[in-house]
Design an enzyme around this catalytic site. Structure first.
Site, short mmCIF file in Angstrom:
data_model
loop_
_atom_site.label_atom_id
_atom_site.label_comp_id
_atom_site.label_asym_id
_atom_site.label_seq_id
_atom_site.Cartn_x
_atom_site.Cartn_y
_atom_site.Cartn_z
N LYS A 24 25.40 27.38 10.42
CA LYS A 24 25.20 27.34 11.88
C LYS A 24 26.51 27.16 12.63
O LYS A 24 26.69 27.68 13.74
CB LYS A 24 24.25 26.19 12.24
CG LYS A 24 22.86 26.31 11.66
CD LYS A 24 22.06 25.02 11.85
CE LYS A 24 20.67 25.13 11.24
NZ LYS A 24 19.91 23.86 11.32
N TYR B 263 22.19 16.16 11.95
CA TYR B 263 20.77 16.01 12.23
C TYR B 263 20.53 14.76 13.09
O TYR B 263 21.36 14.41 13.94
CB TYR B 263 19.95 15.97 10.94
CG TYR B 263 20.17 17.16 10.04
CD1 TYR B 263 20.27 18.45 10.55
CD2 TYR B 263 20.27 17.01 8.66
CE1 TYR B 263 20.45 19.55 9.73
CE2 TYR B 263 20.44 18.11 7.81
CZ TYR B 263 20.54 19.37 8.36
OH TYR B 263 20.73 20.45 7.53
N SER C 254 22.33 25.02 6.35
CA SER C 254 22.57 24.76 7.77
C SER C 254 24.05 24.70 8.15
O SER C 254 24.38 24.76 9.34
CB SER C 254 21.90 23.45 8.20
OG SER C 254 20.51 23.62 8.32
N VAL D 28 20.90 21.21 3.64
CA VAL D 28 19.92 20.59 2.75
C VAL D 28 20.18 20.89 1.27
O VAL D 28 19.55 20.28 0.40
CB VAL D 28 18.48 21.00 3.12
CG1 VAL D 28 18.08 20.42 4.46
CG2 VAL D 28 18.31 22.51 3.08
N TYR E 85 19.04 35.02 10.04
CA TYR E 85 19.28 33.58 9.98
C TYR E 85 19.15 33.06 8.55
O TYR E 85 20.00 32.30 8.06
CB TYR E 85 18.31 32.85 10.92
CG TYR E 85 18.28 31.35 10.71
CD1 TYR E 85 19.41 30.57 11.01
CD2 TYR E 85 17.14 30.72 10.21
CE1 TYR E 85 19.38 29.20 10.80
CE2 TYR E 85 17.12 29.36 10.01
CZ TYR E 85 18.24 28.60 10.31
OH TYR E 85 18.21 27.24 10.09
#
Length: 378
Positions: free
Chosen positions: A125, A301, A122, A319, A249
């Site tokens: 991103k 998060y 992540s 993660v 992605y």
């Protein structure tokens, strides 16, 4: 260009509870848009004795946290499998731990397994959001993805229904939207080439590649992201081919980096979008502010509020166990440890960032007297 100035200052860095008097050399700063941009190329200004003392304190920090936190770990993430309880995860793969720091002068300090590769996940991103901003501008991107914390888990299938968009680009739905923007004007191959190019520029490492084993494992178990993407397309939040967007992605998430790469990427954001080691501009300074703002409020998060309250610097987790943290104008931080908490953030990496922030007074709302990276009169 803005105001250019040349400054040599001595900073008393209180690292791991002891003072290290470090000479920090800052040159050719550009204060465009309130961001300090160093144009210095790779090299070393630090006194070898100072480097040794800082490295020793960092090693002490590493050793201290290496022996802690095991009982706090809730799970480990494995591509293609999901979240495993500690007893279900290979013991040897639970152990890696690394800390890397990069200054605005390109100095690198690190400890532990800092050359061990892991998936960006992540954290990717952040950089694809920046690429979308450069491609389309703030207003157009804001129409497609918001900047509000969702308060829900990163993989929740929840949207900002008032504005018919994902809440922010740091949750999976928002990341699918920004990846969709990047691929919309290119073929999938061209878009991946552009994403890899920008990641390499941030890291100053032109060998970064997609780990195909990780990517294939993620594709096999992408049901939730696939469902999110198709639902988004049905509501007009995504255009084009869903499978192309989903694959791109997952490819960006599967890029392998090291902890040193992570710290250099953070340092590039801290340095107004210019890589402090290579001098290359990875992101325009006007968009760095946007990226850091969203990282600060949404990057961790549904732990983002606690992170902002306790640690107080822009950050993004993944993660796989990595955390990228940015101290604007001062420092890039990369930490890696795969044991995760209930929010999907690395337990050990979070603890390290909290100690560094507290010891050095890095919280965004810390007073000048608390900031150990500022010298007298600065």
């Amino acid at each position: 260009m803005g105001l250019l100035f040349y400054l040599y200052l001595s900073a008393s860095i209180v690292l791991m509870g002891e003072e290290v008097n470090a000479a920090i050399h800052l040159r050719s700063w550009d204060t465009r848009n309130g961001l300090k941009v160093s144009s210095r190329k790779k090299g070393s200004n630090a006194n070898p004795e100072i480097r040794q003392r800082i490295s020793r304190r960092l090693e002490e920090l590493y050793r201290r946290h290496l022996s802690r936190h095991d009982e706090e770990v809730v799970s480990f993430y494995e591509p293609g499998v999901g979240y495993n309880k500690p007893k279900q995860f290979v013991e040897a793969e639970q152990k890696p731990f690394a800390i890397s720091l990069v200054t605005m002068d390109g100095e690198v300090f690190q400890a532990g397994d800092y050359n061990l590769p892991f998936a960006l996940q992540s954290i990717s991103k952040v950089f694809v959001y920046g690429l979308a901003l450069e491609d389309y501008g703030r207003d157009h991107v804001l129409e497609r993805v918001g900047v509000e914390p969702s308060g829900d888990a990163f993989n929740s299938i929840v949207f900002d229904e008032r504005n018919n968009r994902p809440f922010n680009p740091m949750v999976n739905a928002g990341a699918l939207a920004t990846t969709n923007l990047v691929v919309s004007g290119d073929t999938a191959e061209q878009a991946l080439k552009r994403i890899l190019g920008i990641l390499r520029r941030y890291a100053g490492n032109w060998s970064l590649e997609v780990n195909e084993v990780t990517f294939e494992a993620e594709m096999r178990t992408a049901d939730r992201n696939r469902a999110t993407a198709y639902l988004m397309r049905s509501d007009g939040m995504l255009g084009g081919d869903v499978e192309t967007t989903l694959a791109l992605y997952l490819q960006q998430c599967s890029v392998s980096v090291t902890c040193q790469d992570l710290a250099l990427m953070a340092a590039t954001l801290a340095n107004g979008g210019a890589n402090p080691a290579t001098g290359e501009q990875a992101l325009a300074p006007r968009y760095v502010r946007d990226v850091l703002s969203v990282m600060h409020t949404c990057g961790m998060y549904d732990f983002a509020g606690q992170w902002a309250y306790r640690i107080g610097i822009p950050a993004k987790s993944g993660v796989s166990g990595g955390i990228l943290a940015v101290v604007p104008g001062k420092l890039g931080i990369g930490v890696f440890s795969p044991g995760l908490d209930a929010y999907g953030n690395s337990v050990r990496s979070t603890a390290v960032c909290e100690e560094i922030s507290e010891r050095l007074g890095l919280h965004i709302f810390a007073g000048a007297g608390e900031d150990a990276l500022l010298g007298p009169g600065t």
